[in-house]
Design a protein around this motif. Structure first.
Motif, PDB file in Angstrom:
ATOM      1  N   CYS A   4      53.888  18.066  -4.383  1.00  0.00           N
ATOM      2  CA  CYS A   4      53.906  18.058  -2.594  1.00  0.00           C
ATOM      3  C   CYS A   4      55.500  18.517  -1.772  1.00  0.00           C
ATOM      4  O   CYS A   4      55.482  18.736  -2.707  1.00  0.00           O
ATOM      5  CB  CYS A   4      53.706  16.413  -2.239  1.00  0.00           C
ATOM      6  N   CYS A   5      54.698  18.643  -0.648  1.00  0.00           N
ATOM      7  CA  CYS A   5      55.484  18.527   0.139  1.00  0.00           C
ATOM      8  C   CYS A   5      55.928  20.320   0.340  1.00  0.00           C
ATOM      9  O   CYS A   5      55.353  21.334  -0.369  1.00  0.00           O
ATOM     10  CB  CYS A   5      57.477  18.551  -0.415  1.00  0.00           C
ATOM     11  N   ARG A   9      54.736  23.369  -2.368  1.00  0.00           N
ATOM     12  CA  ARG A   9      53.392  23.712  -1.689  1.00  0.00           C
ATOM     13  C   ARG A   9      53.987  25.921  -1.997  1.00  0.00           C
ATOM     14  O   ARG A   9      52.842  26.129  -2.545  1.00  0.00           O
ATOM     15  CB  ARG A   9      52.590  23.282  -1.170  1.00  0.00           C
ATOM     16  N   GLU A  32      49.424  16.643  -0.340  1.00  0.00           N
ATOM     17  CA  GLU A  32      50.378  16.270   0.164  1.00  0.00           C
ATOM     18  C   GLU A  32      50.441  14.692   0.954  1.00  0.00           C
ATOM     19  O   GLU A  32      49.672  14.621   1.295  1.00  0.00           O
ATOM     20  CB  GLU A  32      50.646  17.655   1.370  1.00  0.00           C
TER      21      GLU A  32
END
Length: 78
Positions: A4-5, A9, A32
């Motif tokens: 995530c983030c 990504r 996410e």
């Protein structure tokens, strides 16, 4: 795999083609969410899971973490 983030990504976007080329059967999931810590998860046979926290890691450190999870999977098969 769950990342995530935006920073993480971006790592997947840069490396996705190579990851799939080397591991065509590897499912990759980018999820996410707000207010969550970035993590990388691997799920192996027999319900074994391993996770690594990615907060503050560089791309090279993320690559190393991914490689280490691959080694765990190989060791579980032997």
């Amino acid at each position: 795999m769950v990342l995530c983030c935006i920073i993480y990504r971006t790592f997947i976007e840069k490396n996705y083609k190579d990851l799939k080329k080397l591991n065509p059967k590897l499912p990759i999931l980018v999820r996410e969410a707000t207010n969550t810590e970035p993590q990388l998860w691997a799920r192996y046979d027999y319900g074994v899971e391993r996770g690594i926290r990615l907060e503050g890691m560089t791309e090279d450190q993320i690559s190393k973490a991914l490689e280490d999870l691959g080694k765990v999977g190989a060791a579980l098969k032997s």
